[in-house]
Design a protein around this motif. Sequence first.
Motif, PDB file in Angstrom:
ATOM      1  N   THR B  38       0.752  -1.181  -0.011  1.00 17.34           N
ATOM      2  CA  THR B  38       0.003  -0.235   0.073  1.00 17.34           C
ATOM      3  C   THR B  38       1.084   1.292  -0.024  1.00 17.34           C
ATOM      4  O   THR B  38       0.762   2.224  -0.860  1.00 17.34           O
ATOM      5  N   MET B  39       1.957   1.375   0.866  1.00 15.43           N
ATOM      6  CA  MET B  39       2.717   2.432   1.017  1.00 15.43           C
ATOM      7  C   MET B  39       3.592   2.699  -0.381  1.00 15.43           C
ATOM      8  O   MET B  39       3.629   3.813  -0.907  1.00 15.43           O
ATOM      9  N   ALA B  45       4.612   3.594  -6.911  1.00  8.37           N
ATOM     10  CA  ALA B  45       5.321   2.860  -7.506  1.00  8.37           C
ATOM     11  C   ALA B  45       4.489   2.199  -8.635  1.00  8.37           C
ATOM     12  O   ALA B  45       5.054   1.233  -9.354  1.00  8.37           O
ATOM     13  N   GLY B  46       3.244   2.446  -9.028  1.00  9.13           N
ATOM     14  CA  GLY B  46       2.412   1.944  -9.650  1.00  9.13           C
ATOM     15  C   GLY B  46       3.190   2.289 -11.212  1.00  9.13           C
ATOM     16  O   GLY B  46       2.762   1.717 -12.272  1.00  9.13           O
ATOM     17  N   GLU B  50       3.151  -3.396 -12.483  1.00 10.39           N
ATOM     18  CA  GLU B  50       1.736  -3.861 -12.227  1.00 10.39           C
ATOM     19  C   GLU B  50       1.228  -4.010 -10.952  1.00 10.39           C
ATOM     20  O   GLU B  50       0.263  -3.871 -10.501  1.00 10.39           O
ATOM     21  N   TYR B  51       2.003  -4.729 -10.361  1.00 13.43           N
ATOM     22  CA  TYR B  51       1.929  -5.129  -8.925  1.00 13.43           C
ATOM     23  C   TYR B  51       1.123  -4.236  -8.112  1.00 13.43           C
ATOM     24  O   TYR B  51       0.581  -4.379  -7.083  1.00 13.43           O
ATOM     25  N   PHE B  52       1.923  -2.793  -8.399  1.00 12.72           N
ATOM     26  CA  PHE B  52       1.252  -1.818  -7.388  1.00 12.72           C
ATOM     27  C   PHE B  52       0.118  -0.993  -7.787  1.00 12.72           C
ATOM     28  O   PHE B  52      -0.088  -0.075  -7.218  1.00 12.72           O
ATOM     29  N   TRP B  56      -5.283   0.905  -3.669  1.00 14.00           N
ATOM     30  CA  TRP B  56      -4.841   1.083  -2.386  1.00 14.00           C
ATOM     31  C   TRP B  56      -5.924   1.633  -1.252  1.00 14.00           C
ATOM     32  O   TRP B  56      -5.657   1.527  -0.058  1.00 14.00           O
ATOM     33  N   LYS B  57      -6.745   2.760  -1.729  1.00 18.03           N
ATOM     34  CA  LYS B  57      -7.582   3.315  -0.898  1.00 18.03           C
ATOM     35  C   LYS B  57      -8.332   2.477  -0.046  1.00 18.03           C
ATOM     36  O   LYS B  57      -8.871   2.616   1.039  1.00 18.03           O
TER      37      LYS B  57
END
Lengths: 76, 187
Positions: B38-39, B45-46, B50-52, B56-57
Motif C-alpha cells: 500500500t505504501m 510505484a505503480g 503492475e503489482y502496485f 490502495w484506498k
Amino acid sequence: MLRILLLGLLFGITLTMGEVISWFRIQEMFLFGSFHMYGVIGGAVALGVVFNLAARRYGWLSDTGQPLDIHQYEFG
Amino acid sequence: MLNMAPWPWYITGPVIAAVMVALLLFGRRFGISSNLRTMCSIAGAGKLSEYFRFDWKAQSWNLVFVLGTGGGGAIARFLLLTPGPVKLNPDTVETLKSMNIEDAGSAFAPSVLFGPEAWSNPLALLVMLLGGLLVGFGARWANGCTSGHAISGLSSLQWPSLIAVVGFFIGGLTVSYFVLPILLPAL
C-alpha cells in the motif's frame, strides 16, 4: 475507522506488554531458552483455529453481513 | 507510570487472537506487511510495476491499524510497562554475552543495534538496513509476514502458510546459530 485505530492500539500494547517485540525474546525463542514465544504464537493460533472452524461451521458473517475475508494464500 | 508487569504468554496469545477475530468480524483481515505494498503504491510505484496498480484506498484502514500499533507500543512503553530488563533464560544470557551482547538480561533490546550508539556504528547501520530489506523482500515474496501467515493463515488451516512459517523458522534458526555468532562480535 476509530475502532480499527483502537484495535491497532490494543495490538501494539499487547506486543509490547508481552515483550514479543523484544529482540531478546525472539533470540531466546530461536535458542530454545523459553516457552514464552511458543506459548504466545501457539495460543493465538489455537484460539484462531477454534474461531475459524466455528465461523465456517455456523456461517458467521462480518458486521456488514459479508462473508469473513479469509485470505486464501496460494502457492506461487 | 502504572508499572505493570509484562504479560505472560497466556494473556498475550489470546489477545492477539482476539485482535485477528475482531478484524474479521469488522470485515477486514489481519496482516501487517500488506501495508508495504500500500505504501509503495501511495508513493507512486505503480509507474514501475503492475503489482502496485491496485485500489490502495480500500486498504487504507490497514495503515490506520499500523498507526495504532505504533501508538500502542508507545503507550505500553511509557505509561504501562514497568521499566526494566526482559528477564531471559540465564543460558540465553550466557550465549548472547559470549557474542559480545553485554546487556542481555539487563535491557529490553540490545543497545548495540537499537540504542543511540548504533547511529555512529556503520556496521550496525548496515546490518539494520540489510535486515529491513530482507524482511520487506521476504514478506512480499511469501505474500505475507508473521502476522498474515503465522496468525491468520495458520488459524485458517492453510498449507502455504504452514510452509511459510516453517521457512521463517528455519531462516531464524540459521541466522541465530550460524550468522549471529560471527556478526554480533564484529559490531
